[in-house]
Design a protein around this motif. Sequence first.
Motif, short mmCIF file in Angstrom:
data_model
loop_
_atom_site.label_atom_id
_atom_site.label_comp_id
_atom_site.label_asym_id
_atom_site.label_seq_id
_atom_site.Cartn_x
_atom_site.Cartn_y
_atom_site.Cartn_z
N ARG A 1 74.14 23.75 58.76
CA ARG A 1 73.32 24.94 58.53
C ARG A 1 74.15 26.11 58.01
O ARG A 1 73.64 26.99 57.31
N PHE A 2 75.43 26.12 58.35
CA PHE A 2 76.28 27.24 57.96
C PHE A 2 76.73 27.03 56.51
O PHE A 2 77.67 26.29 56.24
N GLY A 3 76.02 27.68 55.61
CA GLY A 3 76.28 27.49 54.19
C GLY A 3 75.45 26.39 53.57
O GLY A 3 75.74 25.96 52.44
N GLY A 4 74.42 25.93 54.27
CA GLY A 4 73.58 24.86 53.74
C GLY A 4 72.93 25.23 52.42
O GLY A 4 72.52 26.37 52.21
N THR A 5 72.83 24.25 51.50
CA THR A 5 72.27 24.47 50.18
C THR A 5 70.88 23.83 50.07
O THR A 5 70.55 22.93 50.84
N PRO A 6 70.08 24.28 49.11
CA PRO A 6 68.73 23.70 48.95
C PRO A 6 68.75 22.20 48.68
O PRO A 6 67.79 21.51 49.00
N LYS A 7 69.83 21.70 48.10
CA LYS A 7 69.92 20.27 47.79
C LYS A 7 70.44 19.44 48.96
O LYS A 7 70.67 18.24 48.83
N GLY A 8 70.65 20.07 50.10
CA GLY A 8 71.08 19.34 51.28
C GLY A 8 72.58 19.27 51.47
O GLY A 8 73.06 18.58 52.37
N GLY A 9 73.33 19.98 50.64
CA GLY A 9 74.77 20.02 50.80
C GLY A 9 75.21 21.26 51.55
O GLY A 9 74.42 21.89 52.27
N VAL A 10 76.47 21.62 51.38
CA VAL A 10 77.03 22.79 52.07
C VAL A 10 77.95 23.54 51.10
O VAL A 10 78.81 22.94 50.45
N LYS A 11 77.78 24.85 51.04
CA LYS A 11 78.71 25.73 50.34
C LYS A 11 79.29 26.67 51.38
O LYS A 11 78.68 27.66 51.77
N ARG A 12 80.49 26.34 51.86
CA ARG A 12 81.13 27.12 52.90
C ARG A 12 82.59 27.35 52.48
O ARG A 12 83.52 26.71 52.96
N LEU A 13 82.75 28.27 51.54
CA LEU A 13 84.08 28.56 51.03
C LEU A 13 84.91 29.26 52.10
O LEU A 13 84.39 30.00 52.94
N THR A 14 86.19 29.04 52.06
CA THR A 14 87.08 29.59 53.09
C THR A 14 87.04 31.11 53.12
O THR A 14 86.94 31.78 52.09
N LEU A 15 87.09 31.65 54.33
CA LEU A 15 87.16 33.09 54.60
C LEU A 15 85.92 33.85 54.11
O LEU A 15 86.00 35.04 53.80
N THR A 16 84.79 33.17 54.04
CA THR A 16 83.52 33.83 53.74
C THR A 16 82.73 34.02 55.03
O THR A 16 83.15 33.58 56.11
#
Length: 416
Positions: A26-41
């Motif tokens: 859930r933390f950085g979850g994307t609409p396509k079901g992946g994750v965008k959780r770049l460091t130090l964000t």
Amino acid sequence: MGLKTSGSNLRVDGEALWADLMETARFGGTPKGGVKRLTLTAEDRQVRDWFVKTCEELGCTVSCDSMGNLFARRPGLDDSLPPITMGSHLDTQPTGGKFDGILGVLGGLAVLRALREAGHVTRHPIELINWTNEEGSRFTPPMMCSGVFAGIFTEQEVLDKRDRAGLRFGDELEAIGYRGGEVCGQHPIAAYFELHIEQGPILEAEELTIGAVAGVQGMRWYEVTVRGRDAHAGSTPMPLRHDALLASAHMIAALAEVARAHAPAVGTVGLIENRPNSNNVVPGETFFTVDIRHPEDHVVAAMEAAFQERFRAIAETGGVDVEIVPIWDAPAVHFDPACVAMVTDAAREAGFAPRSIVSGPGHDAAYVARVAPTAMIFVPCKDGLSHNEEESITQADAQAGANVLLGAILRADAAF
């Protein structure tokens, strides 16, 4: 802590592990079901907060070093001993999946949970580690903070790194509240184990569940700038152009040819910028990255010489200049044979036929191996796909990998 019990019948809770994987997605979850959780964000801070809270609920104390690396410690019978450690990373690629990196962290959490629920007290303290900025997708190079830990990079050079927007690593680390007081690299480690998805197709193709990772192939990264001259697309004859993008296209094709000539090597251009990026302007400058890899360092060196020679010849033919800057060199790594044997034995005891395998991607374990006995465990991912929102593994394989991790940790606790 409870009575010390035999570890041979300990098993992780696969349902809880899978629930943790879905929760953290859930933390950085994307609409396509992946994750965008770049460091130090902000998303990285959120998942770190979750990690700290969850580890503390399991009776661990959590510390943070000066690079933001997190250490969740479960006491042992002799707390003067250096800890047996396990871990990976919580950051992802911009279009990452739910399992790359975080499986190693949450698999370690499953090990801590199994030890707590069984009342099993190890001889050594057991620690679960989250390494900062493994991916290198926001701040380059990857594995920077395990690199500081292992003495590959200095703390200051990493703190001064800037992302493509010009934001400084040290400032961003302070902003999320995870710059700790312990100097990075001064944390003792008796041994280190890292569970990870394979990120390749071998285990799935061979219908195997566990890879006992023997090492990591050598890899080098470069930044390439090609400089030509901006010109009008309608009025500049083809023979008189100094087209940086056209020259870059030939260079990218040449890199692929060099990689194929050194099989099983790989060569990749994963980032490219074109300037001025207008539809009716002959491009005057491009910037792109080069990534080359092979299990043998001498082959990586030969690839470097070959592609650089090809790039310069292409630049001369195209009437452009090329600048090639090496930014990262990670030599091939051979993991500790005793730790690899612990993984192999744990896999066999759990009913799996482990396959010896060399990792194509880099991992924090590659740097930790320079300062502590280290090994890795791979589990398969669907179609070998990773660094992609469609990245997928099965709950059974996740549980299997965590159980092998548990078995390796218990063996290391007895051996070191």
